[in-house]
Design an enzyme around this catalytic site. Structure first.
Site, PDB file in Angstrom:
ATOM      1  CE  LYS A  21      -4.135  -2.136   1.976  1.00  0.00           C
ATOM      2  NZ  LYS A  21      -3.651  -3.438   2.512  1.00  0.00           N
TER       3      LYS A  21
HETATM    4  O1  6AU Z   1      -9.195 -11.958   5.736  1.00  0.00           O
HETATM    5  P1  6AU Z   1      -8.463 -11.073   6.705  1.00  0.00           P
HETATM    6  O2  6AU Z   1      -9.345 -10.036   7.337  1.00  0.00           O
HETATM    7  O3  6AU Z   1      -7.685 -11.861   7.712  1.00  0.00           O
HETATM    8  O4  6AU Z   1      -7.327 -10.313   5.862  1.00  0.00           O
HETATM    9  C1  6AU Z   1      -7.624  -9.381   4.860  1.00  0.00           C
HETATM   10  C2  6AU Z   1      -6.376  -8.951   4.132  1.00  0.00           C
HETATM   11  C3  6AU Z   1      -5.369  -8.177   4.984  1.00  0.00           C
HETATM   12  C4  6AU Z   1      -5.589  -6.725   4.621  1.00  0.00           C
HETATM   13  O5  6AU Z   1      -4.400  -5.964   4.659  1.00  0.00           O
HETATM   14  C5  6AU Z   1      -6.125  -6.793   3.183  1.00  0.00           C
HETATM   15  O6  6AU Z   1      -6.741  -8.074   3.054  1.00  0.00           O
HETATM   16  N1  6AU Z   1      -7.111  -5.750   2.816  1.00  0.00           N
HETATM   17  C6  6AU Z   1      -6.918  -4.932   1.693  1.00  0.00           C
HETATM   18  C7  6AU Z   1      -5.927  -5.188   0.669  1.00  0.00           C
HETATM   19  C8  6AU Z   1      -5.800  -6.478   0.064  1.00  0.00           C
HETATM   20  O7  6AU Z   1      -5.314  -4.336   0.174  1.00  0.00           O
HETATM   21  C9  6AU Z   1      -7.779  -3.868   1.430  1.00  0.00           C
HETATM   22  C10 6AU Z   1      -8.954  -3.723   2.208  1.00  0.00           C
HETATM   23  O8  6AU Z   1      -9.788  -2.872   1.942  1.00  0.00           O
HETATM   24  N2  6AU Z   1      -9.164  -4.591   3.233  1.00  0.00           N
HETATM   25  C11 6AU Z   1      -8.280  -5.600   3.550  1.00  0.00           C
HETATM   26  O9  6AU Z   1      -8.554  -6.368   4.490  1.00  0.00           O
HETATM   27  O10 6AU Z   1      -4.069  -8.593   4.568  1.00  0.00           O
END
Ligand code: 6AU
Length: 260
Positions: A93
């Protein structure tokens, strides 16, 4: 539109080479699952990659949360990625001025540009971030996912920001592999990939603002091409079983979407 075209068809519509490779992998392995490998110990990351490797198209890291990080981790990780045919994606990011992003992307102990074919970037600082990623030393084939919406409760992103992010993405067709978002945007640009996090079967939220949807809902209602599952897999007693389950549910939803 984008939602009813197959990943295989979209391979030829992708202007970014990593997006094309990713479409190809998804079609070949029949998976649109990205695992979020948010673990803090190197061997746990490598073990997870081996276990879920057959079921994923993308392995998403936060390399800066690893407590025992050593650059020696990267070669075996790349070897596993090649053997199981998935793409390494560092979810850094990037959000600073261009010059700082260039340094964060290609220098320091993580040397992200040397191993991660995909990275995330915020659009908040504008085109400098993308120019920096484009011009830095590193892998020849690289792609960026721009964040246009987030899964976080209380996010400050509004519709104008989301629209402006898509406009910025249009200005870098060869660099942008896709968009991280929560709703079916850019339906007329099937060469781009919608990546949607916030996917879990067990929970609706965590205690820090994360919001979850089901695999079916993100693919069929929210327009996701690739779904990101972190704790739904990593906290499971058997990550490979959980990964296979999410893979099957996500692929079934995608197949159903094609029939519409
Ligand atoms: O399924 P989780 O909640 O354990 O993990 C979600 C993953 C984490 C966050 O850094 C990422 O997705 N993420 C992102 C990304 C991919 O950029 C954006 C967002 O809006 N929400 C989010 O959770 O590694």
């Amino acid at each position: 539109d984008r939602l009813t075209l197959s990943f295989l068809t979209r391979t030829n519509l992708a202007k970014n080479p990593v997006a094309a490779e990713l479409f190809q992998i998804m079609a070949t392995k029949q998976t649109n699952l990205c695992v979020a490998a948010d673990l803090t110990i190197s061997t746990d990351i490598l073990n997870l990659a081996e276990q879920v490797g057959p079921y994923i198209c993308v392995f998403k890291t936060h390399i800066d949360i690893i407590e025992d990080f050593h650059p020696n981790l990267l070669k075996p990780l790349q070897e596993i990625a090649e053997r199981h045919n998935f793409i390494l994606f560092e979810d850094r990011k990037f959000a600073d001025i261009g010059k700082t992003v260039e340094l964060q992307y290609s220098k320091g102990i993580y040397q992200v540009s040397s191993w991660a074919k995909l990275v995330t970037a915020h659009s908040i600082t504008g085109k400098g971030v993308l120019d920096a990623i484009k011009e830095s030393v590193g892998l020849e084939k690289r792609g960026v996912f721009l964040l246009a919406e987030t899964s976080a409760a209380g996010s400050l992103i509004n519709e104008n920001y989301t629209e402006a992010t898509l406009t910025l993405a249009e200005q870098y067709p060869e660099l942008i592999a896709g968009i991280v978002c929560q709703s079916p945007l850019f339906l007329q640009t099937p060469g781009l990939i919608q990546l949607t996090p916030g996917v879990q079967l067990e929970a609706k939220s965590d205690n820090l603002g994360q919001q979850y949807n089901s695999p079916e809902s993100v693919i069929l209602e929210k327009g996701a091409d690739v779904a990101v599952v972190g704790r739904g897999i990593t906290k499971s007693a058997k990550p490979e079983i959980a990964a296979e389950k999410y893979k099957n549910l996500l692929w079934a939803a995608y197949s159903k979407r094609l029939q519409k």
